[in-house]
Design a protein around this motif. Structure first.
Motif, PDB file in Angstrom:
ATOM      1  N   LEU A  95     -39.902 120.228 -79.155  1.00 39.71           N
ATOM      2  CA  LEU A  95     -39.906 121.403 -80.033  1.00 39.71           C
ATOM      3  C   LEU A  95     -38.649 122.242 -79.826  1.00 39.71           C
ATOM      4  CD1 LEU A  95     -43.665 122.457 -79.750  1.00 39.71           C
ATOM      5  CD2 LEU A  95     -42.526 121.432 -81.730  1.00 39.71           C
ATOM      6  N   ALA A  96     -38.224 122.375 -78.579  1.00 38.81           N
ATOM      7  CA  ALA A  96     -36.995 123.109 -78.295  1.00 38.81           C
ATOM      8  C   ALA A  96     -35.786 122.361 -78.853  1.00 38.81           C
ATOM      9  CB  ALA A  96     -36.839 123.333 -76.798  1.00 38.81           C
ATOM     10  N   ASP A  97     -35.760 121.038 -78.693  1.00 44.43           N
ATOM     11  CA  ASP A  97     -34.633 120.230 -79.175  1.00 44.43           C
ATOM     12  C   ASP A  97     -34.480 120.291 -80.690  1.00 44.43           C
ATOM     13  OD1 ASP A  97     -34.200 119.523 -76.551  1.00 44.43           O
ATOM     14  OD2 ASP A  97     -35.090 117.521 -76.729  1.00 44.43           O
ATOM     15  N   LEU A  98     -35.588 120.497 -81.400  1.00 43.64           N
ATOM     16  CA  LEU A  98     -35.522 120.549 -82.865  1.00 43.64           C
ATOM     17  C   LEU A  98     -34.636 121.694 -83.364  1.00 43.64           C
ATOM     18  CD1 LEU A  98     -39.194 119.770 -83.997  1.00 43.64           C
ATOM     19  CD2 LEU A  98     -37.171 118.316 -84.275  1.00 43.64           C
ATOM     20  N   GLU A  99     -34.397 122.687 -82.497  1.00 39.62           N
ATOM     21  CA  GLU A  99     -33.557 123.813 -82.912  1.00 39.62           C
ATOM     22  C   GLU A  99     -32.119 123.379 -83.207  1.00 39.62           C
ATOM     23  OE1 GLU A  99     -33.754 127.404 -80.666  1.00 39.62           O
ATOM     24  OE2 GLU A  99     -35.937 127.400 -80.547  1.00 39.62           O
ATOM     25  N   GLU A 100     -31.715 122.213 -82.701  1.00 38.77           N
ATOM     26  CA  GLU A 100     -30.379 121.706 -83.014  1.00 38.77           C
ATOM     27  C   GLU A 100     -30.255 121.315 -84.483  1.00 38.77           C
ATOM     28  OE1 GLU A 100     -29.135 118.510 -80.465  1.00 38.77           O
ATOM     29  OE2 GLU A 100     -30.208 119.365 -78.749  1.00 38.77           O
ATOM     30  N   HIS A 101     -31.389 120.999 -85.109  1.00 38.91           N
ATOM     31  CA  HIS A 101     -31.356 120.449 -86.467  1.00 38.91           C
ATOM     32  C   HIS A 101     -32.049 121.343 -87.494  1.00 38.91           C
ATOM     33  CE1 HIS A 101     -30.157 116.691 -84.491  1.00 38.91           C
ATOM     34  NE2 HIS A 101     -31.139 116.934 -83.633  1.00 38.91           N
ATOM     35  N   GLU A 131     -43.064 113.044 -80.480  1.00 44.39           N
ATOM     36  CA  GLU A 131     -42.015 112.029 -80.403  1.00 44.39           C
ATOM     37  C   GLU A 131     -41.919 111.276 -81.733  1.00 44.39           C
ATOM     38  OE1 GLU A 131     -40.269 109.818 -76.552  1.00 44.39           O
ATOM     39  OE2 GLU A 131     -42.442 109.862 -76.778  1.00 44.39           O
ATOM     40  N   GLU A 132     -43.081 110.892 -82.269  1.00 42.47           N
ATOM     41  CA  GLU A 132     -43.093 110.173 -83.545  1.00 42.47           C
ATOM     42  C   GLU A 132     -42.642 111.084 -84.688  1.00 42.47           C
ATOM     43  OE1 GLU A 132     -46.224 107.700 -86.385  1.00 42.47           O
ATOM     44  OE2 GLU A 132     -46.725 108.069 -84.281  1.00 42.47           O
ATOM     45  N   LEU A 133     -43.140 112.303 -84.683  1.00 41.84           N
ATOM     46  CA  LEU A 133     -42.806 113.222 -85.775  1.00 41.84           C
ATOM     47  C   LEU A 133     -41.328 113.586 -85.765  1.00 41.84           C
ATOM     48  CD1 LEU A 133     -43.511 114.958 -88.161  1.00 41.84           C
ATOM     49  CD2 LEU A 133     -44.443 116.692 -86.595  1.00 41.84           C
ATOM     50  N   LYS A 134     -40.752 113.735 -84.584  1.00 39.57           N
ATOM     51  CA  LYS A 134     -39.325 114.081 -84.519  1.00 39.57           C
ATOM     52  C   LYS A 134     -38.476 113.032 -85.226  1.00 39.57           C
ATOM     53  CE  LYS A 134     -35.445 114.967 -81.405  1.00 39.57           C
ATOM     54  NZ  LYS A 134     -34.952 114.986 -80.005  1.00 39.57           N
ATOM     55  N   SER A 135     -38.779 111.757 -85.003  1.00 36.18           N
ATOM     56  CA  SER A 135     -37.979 110.705 -85.632  1.00 36.18           C
ATOM     57  C   SER A 135     -38.139 110.751 -87.156  1.00 36.18           C
ATOM     58  CB  SER A 135     -38.379 109.332 -85.084  1.00 36.18           C
ATOM     59  OG  SER A 135     -39.711 109.022 -85.408  1.00 36.18           O
ATOM     60  N   ILE A 136     -39.327 111.088 -87.637  1.00 39.39           N
ATOM     61  CA  ILE A 136     -39.560 111.199 -89.083  1.00 39.39           C
ATOM     62  C   ILE A 136     -38.767 112.375 -89.650  1.00 39.39           C
ATOM     63  CG2 ILE A 136     -41.319 111.760 -90.820  1.00 39.39           C
ATOM     64  CD1 ILE A 136     -43.322 110.222 -89.031  1.00 39.39           C
ATOM     65  N   LEU A 137     -38.816 113.500 -88.962  1.00 32.05           N
ATOM     66  CA  LEU A 137     -38.121 114.696 -89.448  1.00 32.05           C
ATOM     67  C   LEU A 137     -36.610 114.503 -89.484  1.00 32.05           C
ATOM     68  CD1 LEU A 137     -40.137 117.438 -87.525  1.00 32.05           C
ATOM     69  CD2 LEU A 137     -40.251 116.958 -89.975  1.00 32.05           C
ATOM     70  N   LEU A 138     -36.084 113.824 -88.498  1.00 31.46           N
ATOM     71  CA  LEU A 138     -34.630 113.647 -88.428  1.00 31.46           C
ATOM     72  C   LEU A 138     -34.139 112.641 -89.470  1.00 31.46           C
ATOM     73  CD1 LEU A 138     -33.871 113.754 -84.600  1.00 31.46           C
ATOM     74  CD2 LEU A 138     -33.782 115.582 -86.300  1.00 31.46           C
ATOM     75  N   LYS A 139     -35.025 111.784 -89.950  1.00 35.33           N
ATOM     76  CA  LYS A 139     -34.628 110.826 -90.998  1.00 35.33           C
ATOM     77  C   LYS A 139     -34.737 111.433 -92.381  1.00 35.33           C
ATOM     78  CE  LYS A 139     -36.112 106.715 -88.438  1.00 35.33           C
ATOM     79  NZ  LYS A 139     -37.239 105.762 -88.264  1.00 35.33           N
TER      80      LYS A 139
END
Length: 230
Positions: free
Chosen positions: A76-82, A221-229
């Motif tokens: 959740l913290a890492d998502l702030e990069e994107h 973990e799964e959702l992050k890969s979906i969001l970044l794509k």
């Protein structure tokens, strides 16, 4: 933060912190660490037996010092990069902040803060045990900065405003059937994607709602890969 980033709003609950080894307050039988909630988490309890109430939260505070953020907090913290990320949490721990999340709204207060009994708006950082006789500089007894049953949720208006701005809503570690999360969801724009991460979801997927029946870390973990794509 740049305005062209999609806004992700997270509603987080006890299931996120449980993976860090932090006991959820309420057990399956409804007791909090062996206590009925009316004994330790109401204004009346504090009036009747303040020593018991303070000891209950002292134990929670001590326990919080022994645990660390888990992978879900970190993602959740890492998502702030994107993305432009805001977290609305029902948790009173500081694990989101320790993981690096910068915009966290605590609906139910914070264990590492206290306040005078007569002034809910004066917050004081507090990491040690809190005892009767601990006062502010005006002599007013201090109490945990935790929203007890029967008390208003002062951050609810702010939380509603945050949810209204979401482009993506993620609900993690808390049930859609439990308030305030359920009520907050209603304020989201009707056409945005909503993701629920819950190992035992009590509802079914829909066109708008995607469910990850997994732990907080595995689901994120799964959702992050979906969001970044996307």
């Amino acid at each position: 933060m740049s305005s062209n980033k999609n806004k992700i709003v997270i509603l987080s609950g006890a299931g996120v912190s449980a993976e860090s080894g932090l006991k959820t307050f309420r057990d399956a039988d409804g007791l909090w660490e062996g206590h009925d909630v009316t004994e330790v988490a109401t204004p009346q309890a504090f009036e009747m037996n303040p020593h018991l109430v303070l000891d209950f939260y002292n134990q929670r505070r001590r326990q919080l010092k022994t645990v660390n953020p888990n992978k879900a907090h970190q993602i959740l913290a890492d998502l702030e990069e994107h993305f432009d990320v805001e977290i609305i949490t029902q948790n009173v721990d500081d694990l989101h902040e320790r993981a690096g999340s910068t915009k966290v709204t605590h609906l139910h207060g914070e264990l590492f803060k206290v306040r005078p009994v007569n002034n809910p708006n004066r917050l004081i950082e507090w990491r040690d045990d809190l005892q009767m006789g601990d006062t502010d500089d005006k002599g007013h007894q201090l109490r945990p900065h935790v929203v007890w049953f029967g008390e208003a949720v002062p951050m609810m208006e702010k939380a509603i405003e945050i949810v209204e701005t979401a482009d993506i809503l993620i609900i993690i570690g808390t049930s859609l059937q439990v308030y305030p999360a359920a009520g907050l969801m209603d304020y989201a724009k009707p056409d945005i994607p909503v993701y629920l991460i819950d190992p035992k979801p009590g509802i079914k997927e829909s066109a708008k709602l995607r469910i990850f029946a997994k732990s907080a870390s595995a689901g994120m973990e799964e959702l992050k890969s979906i969001l970044l794509k996307s």
